[in-house]
Scaffold this motif. Structure first.
Motif, PDB file in Angstrom:
ATOM      1  N   ILE A  74       0.857  -1.182   0.000  1.00 49.52           N
ATOM      2  CA  ILE A  74       0.000   0.000   0.000  1.00 49.52           C
ATOM      3  C   ILE A  74       0.898   1.238   0.000  1.00 49.52           C
ATOM      4  N   ILE A  76       0.343   5.228   1.030  1.00 53.30           N
ATOM      5  CA  ILE A  76      -0.565   6.320   1.381  1.00 53.30           C
ATOM      6  C   ILE A  76       0.131   7.670   1.302  1.00 53.30           C
ATOM      7  N   LEU A 121      13.117   0.995   1.286  1.00 56.63           N
ATOM      8  CA  LEU A 121      12.829   0.606   2.667  1.00 56.63           C
ATOM      9  C   LEU A 121      11.880  -0.585   2.714  1.00 56.63           C
ATOM     10  N   TYR A 124      13.792  -3.785   0.499  1.00 56.34           N
ATOM     11  CA  TYR A 124      15.080  -4.330   0.940  1.00 56.34           C
ATOM     12  C   TYR A 124      15.248  -4.347   2.451  1.00 56.34           C
ATOM     13  N   LEU A 125      14.520  -3.469   3.177  1.00 55.66           N
ATOM     14  CA  LEU A 125      14.622  -3.511   4.642  1.00 55.66           C
ATOM     15  C   LEU A 125      13.419  -4.202   5.255  1.00 55.66           C
ATOM     16  N   ASP A 126      12.444  -4.600   4.421  1.00 57.41           N
ATOM     17  CA  ASP A 126      11.307  -5.362   4.919  1.00 57.41           C
ATOM     18  C   ASP A 126      10.484  -4.590   5.952  1.00 57.41           C
ATOM     19  N   VAL A 127      10.373  -3.275   5.748  1.00 60.04           N
ATOM     20  CA  VAL A 127       9.599  -2.441   6.669  1.00 60.04           C
ATOM     21  C   VAL A 127       8.133  -2.512   6.246  1.00 60.04           C
ATOM     22  N   GLN A 128       7.226  -2.351   7.221  1.00 59.47           N
ATOM     23  CA  GLN A 128       5.792  -2.332   6.908  1.00 59.47           C
ATOM     24  C   GLN A 128       5.483  -1.192   5.944  1.00 59.47           C
ATOM     25  N   PHE A 130       2.722   0.221   5.191  1.00 66.14           N
ATOM     26  CA  PHE A 130       1.763   1.195   5.729  1.00 66.14           C
ATOM     27  C   PHE A 130       2.487   2.280   6.520  1.00 66.14           C
ATOM     28  N   ILE A 131       3.392   1.850   7.401  1.00 66.27           N
ATOM     29  CA  ILE A 131       4.066   2.795   8.283  1.00 66.27           C
ATOM     30  C   ILE A 131       4.993   3.706   7.489  1.00 66.27           C
ATOM     31  N   ILE A 132       5.736   3.114   6.552  1.00 68.53           N
ATOM     32  CA  ILE A 132       6.757   3.909   5.890  1.00 68.53           C
ATOM     33  C   ILE A 132       6.115   4.912   4.920  1.00 68.53           C
ATOM     34  N   LEU A 134       3.170   6.124   5.356  1.00 67.14           N
ATOM     35  CA  LEU A 134       2.544   7.109   6.246  1.00 67.14           C
ATOM     36  C   LEU A 134       3.559   8.194   6.585  1.00 67.14           C
ATOM     37  N   ALA A 135       4.778   7.745   6.920  1.00 68.42           N
ATOM     38  CA  ALA A 135       5.846   8.697   7.179  1.00 68.42           C
ATOM     39  C   ALA A 135       6.097   9.536   5.936  1.00 68.42           C
ATOM     40  N   MET A 137       3.919  10.410   3.773  1.00 72.79           N
ATOM     41  CA  MET A 137       2.864  11.420   3.682  1.00 72.79           C
ATOM     42  C   MET A 137       3.180  12.609   4.576  1.00 72.79           C
TER      43      MET A 137
END
Lengths: 358, 357
Positions: A74, A76, A121, A124-128, A130-132, A134-135, A137
Motif C-alpha cells: 500500500i 498512502i 525501505l 530491501y529492509l522489509d519495513v511495513q 503502511f508505516i513507511i 505514512l511517514a 505522507m
C-alpha cells in the motif's frame, strides 16, 4: 454457485474479471438510473466527460496505487506527494520564472525520489509499507509547508497556454442556452491519464514485470520458488507508484492552476477506495486496471447523484460515499466467498494456483 | 539462567521504544537542562496544579495511549488496523454534544446528566466498533478496508448526529474530565489513562484475553480447531477499541468543550498505529505487548513536544521532522537490520569461543 463462463473455450471468469464486470455493471446501472430519474445534467455528455476532467489526477494516482496493491502493498503518501508537487511546481513557475518542461521534470523527480526511498525501505529492509508510506505522507506535507505556506496561483504564460489546451469531440455535445451547438471538451490531463491507464494495462497484461507483480501478490512464496526476484519487483512497484504520484501532482496543478499545501487532502484514501471498488484486493494478486478507472468515476458519480437528489446537508456526501464503499466491499466479500465453495475467502497461502493471477 | 533468558526475551521487545524515549529525553536535557522541571502553579480556576513538560506530555498523550491499547488488541487478533478511530471520535463527540446540548448551540444548563452522555457515547462507539467488527469477522474483509468505510463517512456522521451545528458546553463540571478536578494537582486525563491501563493489565492478567487474541492472531485455523471462536474474539477486540474510542473522545470533547468535526482527533489513527509499531508489535498480528504500545504512544507525544520546543520548527513543518524520526526508528527496528545485528553478535561470540580454545 455455477461458475460463470464467458467467451471461447468456456473458461471460467477469473476473480479479477468478475470483479471488473460487477463494477462496470453497477456503474452503468447507477448512471442510467440517474439519467432516467434526474435527467438534466446526467443527459449532458459534458457532465459525463467532466467526471474525467476533474479527476484525471485521481485516475493517475489510483493507477499507481493499483500497481502497489496488486503486490499486497500500500502507498498512502500519494496525496502528500501530490500536494508537494503542486507547491514546488508553482514556486518554480511563479516565483523563480521557470519553464514548463523543467517543472514537469521537477514533478516527476519528486515523485520518483519518494518512490525510491519508500521502495528501498519496503523491499530491501522489509519495513511495513503502511508505516513507511505514512511517514512519507507526513514528510511530503511537512516539506510542502517548508517550501511555501501560502497558496500560489500560477499565472505563468507557458503554463496557462498548456492549461487552455482542450480537445473538442466532434459530434458529441449539447445545445447552449442561445441555441448554439457546443462540442464537448476534454482537458489535456485526461489524455495523459488515459495514456497512463493504457500503459499500465499493457504492462499488467503483456510484460514480464506485470505478470511478476500478480505472482508475488498472489503467493510470494511460490513466486520466489519460480525464480522471481521479489525484492526488485516490489522496489520497482513502489518506484513506479511514486513516479505516477509525481505525474498525478502535475496534472492536478494543470487542472486547478494553484499550488497549496492543502491540495489533495484525503486523496490517498480516495485512490485506495477507487482501487478497491475497481476490484483490487488489499491482500494482493487480484485486480484489473480498467476496474480502477470505473472505481474513480463511480466514486465521483455518487457525489453528483447526492447533489441531484437535493440533499443539501454537508454531511451527505461523506455518508453516501461511505455507504457505497460499504456496499461494494460487502458485495465483493460475499461473491469471493461464494466462489470459494461457500467457505470464507482463504488466506493467500492457502489459495489454489488457479485462483491466483489476473 | 533460563529464567533470565526468558525474561530477556520478554522485555527485548520494549528495548526500541524505551531507547527512543530515552534518546528523546537525553536530547531534551542537552538542549535545555530545565526541560523537565516540575512546578506547582495556580491555574485560572484557582487550583494549584502541576505544570511542566512532563505533565504536558503525559496529559496530551492520554488519548493516544488509550487508543493504542485498543489498537494493539485489534492488530494482534486480526493482523490489520482500525483506521476509523479518528472518525469514530468525531461521532462519539457528536453524541456527547447532542445528549448534553439537545438542539441548542450554547445551552445555559445541561440537558442530561454527564454520565448519561458518557454511556450514550460509549454505546454508540461500541455500536460502530461492532459494525467494523462484523465486517472483519463475519464478512472476512481486511480490517483496513472494512474501517475505510467509517474513515470516509465517520466525520460526516458525527456532524449529522451533532445536529449540524457546533455546540459549546460551558458547564464547569464537564470540563473537569479534560482539565483538573479541584484539589487534585494532576490532570484528570492522566488519571483516566492510568485507570484504563490498570483495567487492561488486570484483564490480561486474570482473563484469557491475551492467550485467545494471540492464538487467533498467530493461526486462526488452529485456534478454531482448539475450540476457540475466532469470529467472536475478533469482534470482541473491535468492541474494546470502541470503548477506547469513547473514553478518548470524551476526554477530547471535555478538553475543548466543543467538537470541530472535520479536525477533531485528525490523524490520530495514524499515530495510534505508529505507537503500536514503535512498541515492537508486529502489524501482521500475533504476539503483542500493551506496555510497548503505551510507551510508543508517549514516545510520539514526547517527540512532538520536543520538536515544538526546538527553534525553527513551526506547527506546519513539525510533520516533516516527525516523519524523519519515524523513518529512522522503523528502519532501525526492521527485521533485516535486527537479523544483521544478531548475525554480527553471533560471529563475535564465535570469535571469542575460538580465542578461548
Amino acid at each position: 454457485m455455477p461458475k460463470l463462463r464467458f467467451g471461447k473455450g468456456g473458461q471460467p471468469l477469473t476473480d479479477s474479471n468478475l470483479l471488473l464486470v460487477i463494477t462496470v455493471s453497477i456503474f452503468a446501472a447507477m448512471y442510467i438510473i440517474s439519467m432516467i430519474a434526474f435527467g438534466g445534467g446526467f443527459l449532458n455528455p459534458q457532465q459525463f466527460l467532466n467526471l474525467f476532467n476533474e479527476n484525471a489526477s485521481l485516475i493517475v494516482l489510483a493507477c499507481g496505487l493499483s500497481i502497489v496493491m496488486v503486490t499486497a502493498g500500500i502507498d498512502i503518501s500519494v496525496g502528500g506527494v501530490t500536494a508537494l508537487v503542486t507547491v514546488c511546481c508553482a514556486v518554480h513557475l511563479q516565483g523563480q520564472g521557470g519553464n514548463v518542461p523543467a517543472s514537469l521534470i521537477l514533478a516527476l523527480a519528486i515523485g520518483v525520489a519518494f518512490g525510491l526511498i519508500q521502495g528501498l525501505l519496503v523491499a530491501y529492509l522489509d519495513v511495513q509499507p503502511f508505516i513507511i508510506t505514512l511517514a512519507g505522507m507526513f514528510l511530503a506535507r511537512g516539506a510542502a509547508t517548508m517550501v511555501e505556506v501560502n497558496p500560489i496561483t500560477v499565472t505563468h504564460a507557458g503554463f496557462a497556454a498548456l492549461r487552455k489546451i482542450e480537445i473538442r469531440i466532434p459530434g458529441i455535445g449539447y445545445y447552449a442556452k442561445n441555441g448554439n451547438f457546443i462540442n464537448s471538451k476534454i482537458e489535456l490531463g485526461v489524455i495523459i491519464a488515459l495514456i497512463v491507464l493504457i500503459a499500465v494495462f499493457a504492462m499488467f497484461k503483456w510484460t514480464r514485470f506485470g505478470r511478476n507483480l500478480y505472482a508475488i501478490g498472489g503467493n510470494s512464496q511460490s513466486a520466489l520458488m519460480l525464480g522471481i526476484n521479489i525484492k526488485r519487483t516490489k522496489f520497482f512497484a513502489y518506484l513506479l507508484c511514486g513516479g505516477l504520484a509525481g505525474l498525478g501532482g502535475f496534472i492536478y496543478l494543470l487542472h486547478t492552476g494553484s499550488g497549496a499545501v492543502t491540495q489533495a487532502t484525503g486523496t490517498e484514501m480516495k485512490a485506495i477506495a477507487a482501487s478497491i471498488i475497481g476490484g483490487f484486493l488489499l491482500s494482493g494478486g487480484v485486480g484489473n486496471i480498467l476496474g480502477t478507472l470505473f472505481g474513480v468515476i463511480s466514486l465521483v458519480t455518487i457525489n453528483n447523484i447526492v447533489v441531484s437528489m437535493g440533499l443539501k446537508g454537508p454531511w451527505w456526501q461523506g455518508i453516501t460515499t461511505g455507504a457505497m464503499l460499504c456496499f461494494f466491499i460487502v458485495l465483493q466479500s460475499i461473491i469471493m466467498s461464494r466462489r470459494n465453495g461457500g467457505k470464507a475467502v482463504r488466506p493467500i497461502w492457502m489459495r489454489k494456483s488457479r485462483e491466483i493471477g489476473s | 539462567m533460563p529464567k533470565r533468558k526468558a525474561l530477556m526475551q520478554r522485555y527485548a521487545q520494549l528495548l526500541i521504544p524505551l531507547l527512543s524515549l530515552l534518546a528523546v529525553i537525553v536530547i531534551n536535557l542537552i538542549v535545555n537542562p530545565a526541560f523537565f522541571t516540575l512546578a506547582l502553579r495556580v491555574n485560572n480556576a484557582g487550583n494549584s496544579v502541576f505544570a511542566g513538560n512532563i505533565i504536558s506530555i503525559l496529559d496530551n498523550g492520554s488519548e493516544l495511549a488509550i487508543l493504542a491499547i485498543g489498537m494493539t488488541l485489534v492488530t494482534a487478533a486480526t493482523g490489520g488496523q482500525d483506521i476509523s478511530v479518528g472518525a469514530n471520535i468525531a461521532i462519539a463527540g457528536g453524541v456527547v454534544l447532542r445528549v448534553l446540548c439537545g438542539n441548542e448551540a450554547a445551552p445555559a444548563s445541561l440537558h442530561a446528566p454527564i454520565i448519561v452522555a458518557f454511556l450514550a457515547c460509549c454505546a454508540v462507539a461500541m455500536l460502530f466498533g461492532a459494525f467494523n467488527g462484523m465486517l472483519v469477522s463475519v464478512f472476512k474483509i481486511q480490517p483496513m478496508i472494512a474501517t475505510l468505510i467509517l474513515y470516509t463517512a465517520g466525520r460526516s456522521i458525527g456532524y449529522w448526529v451533532g445536529g449540524g451545528q457546533i455546540a459549546k458546553i460551558s458547564d464547569p463540571f464537564f470540563s473537569y474530565f479534560g482539565g483538573f478536578i479541584p484539589g487534585v494537582p494532576i490532570p484528570t486525563p492522566i488519571i483516566i489513562t492510568i485507570a484504563c491501563i490498570a483495567a487492561i493489565v488486570l484483564a490480561l492478567r486474570f482473563t484469557t484475553l491475551r492467550l485467545y487474541t494471540q492464538s487467533v492472531g498467530i493461526n486462526e485455523k488452529s485456534a478454531r480447531l482448539n475450540g476457540l471462536n475466532p469470529l467472536w474474539i475478533k469482534f470482541l477486540t473491535f468492541l474494546i477499541i470502541g470503548v477506547c474510542v469513547a473514553i478518548s473522545g470524551f476526554i477530547k470533547v471535555s478538553r475543548m468543550s466543543t467538537v470541530n468535526y472535520s479536525s477533531i482527533a485528525q490523524d490520530i489513527e495514524m499515530d495510534a498505529i505508529l505507537a503500536v509499531a514503535i512498541g515492537g508489535n508486529a502489524l501482521g498480528g500475533g504476539k503483542f505487548s500493551i506496555g510497548g504500545s503505551i510507551l510508543g504512544a508517549y514516545t510520539i507525544q514526547a517527540l512532538m513536544v520536543t520538536l515544538y520546543s526546538m527553534p525553527g520548527v513551526t506547527s506546519e513543518s513539525i510533520r516533516f521532522y516527525k516523519a524523519l524520526v519515524i523513518i529512522l526508528l522503523v528502519s532501525i527496528s526492521s527485521p533485516v537490520v535486527k537479523n544483521g545485528v544478531s548475525k554480527i553478535r553471533m560471529l563475535r561470540k564465535k570469535d571469542i569461543a575460538r580465542e578461548v580454545v
